[in-house]
Scaffold this motif. Structure first.
Motif, PDB file in Angstrom:
ATOM      1  N   UNK A  32     -20.549 -36.754  60.903  1.00 51.35           N
ATOM      2  CA  UNK A  32     -19.170 -37.550  61.216  1.00 51.35           C
ATOM      3  C   UNK A  32     -18.313 -36.849  62.471  1.00 51.35           C
ATOM      4  N   UNK A  33     -19.014 -35.921  63.020  1.00 48.99           N
ATOM      5  CA  UNK A  33     -18.319 -35.479  64.220  1.00 48.99           C
ATOM      6  C   UNK A  33     -17.774 -36.338  65.221  1.00 48.99           C
ATOM      7  N   UNK A  34     -18.917 -37.245  65.761  1.00 48.64           N
ATOM      8  CA  UNK A  34     -18.543 -38.341  66.556  1.00 48.64           C
ATOM      9  C   UNK A  34     -17.359 -39.340  66.045  1.00 48.64           C
ATOM     10  N   UNK A  35     -17.682 -39.870  64.982  1.00 47.34           N
ATOM     11  CA  UNK A  35     -16.613 -40.733  64.449  1.00 47.34           C
ATOM     12  C   UNK A  35     -15.198 -39.984  64.407  1.00 47.34           C
ATOM     13  N   UNK A  36     -15.068 -38.797  63.954  1.00 48.86           N
ATOM     14  CA  UNK A  36     -13.779 -38.171  64.135  1.00 48.86           C
ATOM     15  C   UNK A  36     -13.209 -38.078  65.326  1.00 48.86           C
ATOM     16  N   UNK A  37     -14.051 -37.693  66.543  1.00 46.04           N
ATOM     17  CA  UNK A  37     -13.606 -37.548  68.053  1.00 46.04           C
ATOM     18  C   UNK A  37     -13.450 -38.759  68.533  1.00 46.04           C
ATOM     19  N   UNK A  38     -13.915 -40.015  68.120  1.00 52.80           N
ATOM     20  CA  UNK A  38     -13.754 -41.275  68.579  1.00 52.80           C
ATOM     21  C   UNK A  38     -12.351 -41.725  68.202  1.00 52.80           C
ATOM     22  N   UNK A  39     -12.080 -41.315  66.760  1.00 57.87           N
ATOM     23  CA  UNK A  39     -10.564 -41.843  66.393  1.00 57.87           C
ATOM     24  C   UNK A  39      -9.621 -40.797  66.840  1.00 57.87           C
ATOM     25  N   UNK A  40      -9.837 -39.744  67.053  1.00 56.67           N
ATOM     26  CA  UNK A  40      -8.649 -38.945  67.633  1.00 56.67           C
ATOM     27  C   UNK A  40      -8.545 -39.509  69.318  1.00 56.67           C
ATOM     28  N   UNK A  41      -9.671 -39.980  69.886  1.00 52.64           N
ATOM     29  CA  UNK A  41      -9.617 -40.358  71.195  1.00 52.64           C
ATOM     30  C   UNK A  41      -8.793 -42.006  71.251  1.00 52.64           C
ATOM     31  N   UNK A  42      -8.916 -42.358  70.376  1.00 49.41           N
ATOM     32  CA  UNK A  42      -8.444 -43.938  70.157  1.00 49.41           C
ATOM     33  C   UNK A  42      -6.988 -43.790  70.036  1.00 49.41           C
ATOM     34  N   UNK A  43      -6.539 -42.697  69.604  1.00 48.47           N
ATOM     35  CA  UNK A  43      -4.823 -42.629  69.226  1.00 48.47           C
ATOM     36  C   UNK A  43      -4.276 -41.514  70.140  1.00 48.47           C
ATOM     37  N   UNK A  44      -5.195 -41.024  71.250  1.00 47.75           N
ATOM     38  CA  UNK A  44      -4.594 -39.854  71.938  1.00 47.75           C
ATOM     39  C   UNK A  44      -3.658 -40.563  73.116  1.00 47.75           C
ATOM     40  N   UNK A  45      -2.517 -39.836  73.191  1.00 45.77           N
ATOM     41  CA  UNK A  45      -1.637 -40.324  74.167  1.00 45.77           C
ATOM     42  C   UNK A  45      -2.120 -39.689  75.550  1.00 45.77           C
ATOM     43  N   UNK A  46      -2.604 -40.686  76.387  1.00 47.95           N
ATOM     44  CA  UNK A  46      -3.206 -40.053  77.759  1.00 47.95           C
ATOM     45  C   UNK A  46      -4.789 -40.720  77.662  1.00 47.95           C
ATOM     46  N   UNK A  47      -5.187 -40.458  78.942  1.00 45.45           N
ATOM     47  CA  UNK A  47      -6.777 -40.976  79.399  1.00 45.45           C
ATOM     48  C   UNK A  47      -7.697 -40.144  78.407  1.00 45.45           C
ATOM     49  N   UNK A  48      -8.777 -40.831  78.182  1.00 47.34           N
ATOM     50  CA  UNK A  48      -9.710 -40.102  77.368  1.00 47.34           C
ATOM     51  C   UNK A  48     -11.345 -40.444  78.256  1.00 47.34           C
ATOM     52  N   UNK A  49     -11.961 -39.331  78.241  1.00 42.75           N
ATOM     53  CA  UNK A  49     -13.116 -39.400  78.628  1.00 42.75           C
ATOM     54  C   UNK A  49     -14.036 -38.879  77.699  1.00 42.75           C
ATOM     55  N   UNK A  50     -15.197 -39.688  77.286  1.00 43.53           N
ATOM     56  CA  UNK A  50     -16.288 -39.541  76.570  1.00 43.53           C
ATOM     57  C   UNK A  50     -17.645 -39.331  77.156  1.00 43.53           C
ATOM     58  N   UNK A  51     -18.225 -38.205  77.078  1.00 42.53           N
ATOM     59  CA  UNK A  51     -19.609 -37.641  77.601  1.00 42.53           C
ATOM     60  C   UNK A  51     -20.607 -37.608  76.409  1.00 42.53           C
ATOM     61  N   UNK A  52     -21.565 -38.573  76.176  1.00 43.04           N
ATOM     62  CA  UNK A  52     -22.714 -38.379  75.302  1.00 43.04           C
ATOM     63  C   UNK A  52     -24.024 -37.667  75.934  1.00 43.04           C
ATOM     64  N   UNK A  53     -23.858 -36.257  75.720  1.00 40.05           N
ATOM     65  CA  UNK A  53     -25.299 -35.454  76.291  1.00 40.05           C
ATOM     66  C   UNK A  53     -26.480 -35.915  75.796  1.00 40.05           C
ATOM     67  N   UNK A  54     -26.505 -36.923  75.098  1.00 39.22           N
ATOM     68  CA  UNK A  54     -27.786 -37.569  74.630  1.00 39.22           C
ATOM     69  C   UNK A  54     -28.116 -38.672  75.400  1.00 39.22           C
ATOM     70  N   UNK A  55     -27.162 -39.227  76.165  1.00 38.50           N
ATOM     71  CA  UNK A  55     -27.164 -40.314  76.996  1.00 38.50           C
ATOM     72  C   UNK A  55     -27.689 -40.048  78.577  1.00 38.50           C
TER      73      UNK A  55
END
Length: 215
Positions: A32-55
């Motif tokens: 659940x690491x990615x799910x947790x990170x996405x939830x934190x990012x969705x409620x972060x105050x400010x810009x968010x950049x997500x890099x998936x190193x399998x992509x």
């Protein structure tokens, strides 16, 4: 069921991000690491950049990691960081900038090599958090039997049926034995390790006799 958003883990990671420029969330695959990170990012105050190193597309963007990450602001998530441990040296430079322009949330396995590389490159700049499978605090004591039978990995626990959960766990064990353990430096074959696991499972709740297991 209550609290499947893992508010305790979320709160802890947010506090670490306030204190350290780099936070590593470590744990097994599918925990659940990615799910947790996405939830934190969705409620972060400010810009968010997500890099998936399998992509491959994100990997291409990080061919010149210093150029790509230097202009980022807010929160930067680097998922599957164990695939690009060379990024730790880049993060060291960016984490030392003053004022701090962004926070880095890196996700990966708790592999000894990864821990050593991150500690060497980011000493004094990185905080660690280990994300574990669902506990009863996460799901509630009302589903104790379900948690006991299915385990705490989210996809196993939340599967539509017990049969679907069992199939997921079998596939997970196969992947872990054949792919993950070799990456952690375990050279024993997957078939041999599976036999050991099965023997250990049969001794659950009993007295461990290592001599008997060796025979």
């Amino acid at each position: 069921m209550k609290n499947l958003l893992r508010t305790d883990a979320e709160g802890t990671v947010r506090r670490l991000l306030r204190d350290a420029p780099v936070v590593a969330v470590l744990g097994a695959r599918q925990v659940g690491k990615t799910t947790l990170a996405r939830y934190i990012g969705a409620t972060w105050r400010g810009p968010v950049a997500h890099f998936d190193l399998e992509d491959p597309r994100d990997l291409a963007r990080l061919d010149d990691a210093m150029f790509t990450l230097a202009d980022c602001r807010g929160l930067v998530v680097l998922d599957e960081i164990q695939r690009r441990p060379d990024l730790f040296t880049v993060l060291r430079v960016l984490a030392d900038r003053r004022p701090i322009r962004c926070r880095f949330l890196v996700l990966g396995s708790a592999a000894p090599t990864l821990l050593r590389q991150s500690a060497e490159s980011l000493a004094g700049r990185i905080a660690y958090f280990e994300l574990r499978p669902f506990t009863l605090r996460d799901v509630g004591v009302g589903v104790l039997t379900r948690r006991w039978v299915r385990g705490g990995f989210p996809r196993a626990f939340l599967a539509r049926t017990d049969g679907d959960s069992a199939k997921w766990r079998l596939n997970f064990v196969r992947t872990y034995l054949e792919q993950d353990l070799p990456q952690l430096g375990v050279s024993t074959s997957g078939a041999t390790m599976r036999r050991l696991w099965e023997m250990l499972a049969n001794t659950h709740g009993g007295v461990l006799n290592t001599s008997e297991l060796a025979r």
